[in-house]
Design a protein around this motif. Structure first.
Motif: not given
Length: 134
Positions: A42-45, A56-67, A126-129
């Motif tokens: 799960t995202f911590t940052d 999406l806004a960063p706070e909307r992604l925080k509880p989500a799993r990367l997958t 993680l870095i995403v490009s």
């Protein structure tokens, strides 16, 4: 009278400042995102750049799993890559896609590296490009 070794303190402060500058530079690049995940995936940052790539806004992604932000066809491979980094402590880079808020798929290159605290893996960076579609 005690002598204090300020050089270690100064080096630590310099390292923090360099890391802060790197994060700002990555966020400024519109095709690069950065984040951190826990051992559960799960995202911590989440950086503004990664949130922008997903729409999406960063706070909307925080509880989500990367997958969860990957298309179904990419999830199993990505889960294996994530598990390898979190369990073995190695680094990985692989092509995948992000599932954007508008339901489009955005091809990306993802790099993962373990976060170690006291010799134990506690998560991953993680870095995403974004990759161009030809």
């Amino acid at each position: 009278f005690m002598f204090r070794n300020d050089s270690a303190e100064k080096q630590a402060k310099s390292g923090e400042q360099r890391l802060d500058a790197l994060k700002l530079a990555l966020d400024a690049a519109s095709t690069i995102g950065r984040g951190e995940i826990s051992l559960r995936g799960t995202f911590t940052d989440v950086s503004a750049g990664l949130a922008r790539l997903v729409g999406l806004a960063p706070e909307r992604l925080k509880p989500a799993r990367l997958t969860e932000i990957l298309p179904l066809a990419h999830r199993a491979d990505a889960a294996g890559q994530i598990e390898a980094v979190l369990q073995d402590g190695g680094t990985r880079a692989f092509e995948t896609a992000l599932l954007a808020n508008d339901a489009s798929e955005r091809p990306v290159m993802m790099g993962l590296a373990p976060i170690r605290i006291d010799h134990s893996v506690t998560g991953a960076t993680l870095i995403v490009s974004a990759l161009r579609k030809d």
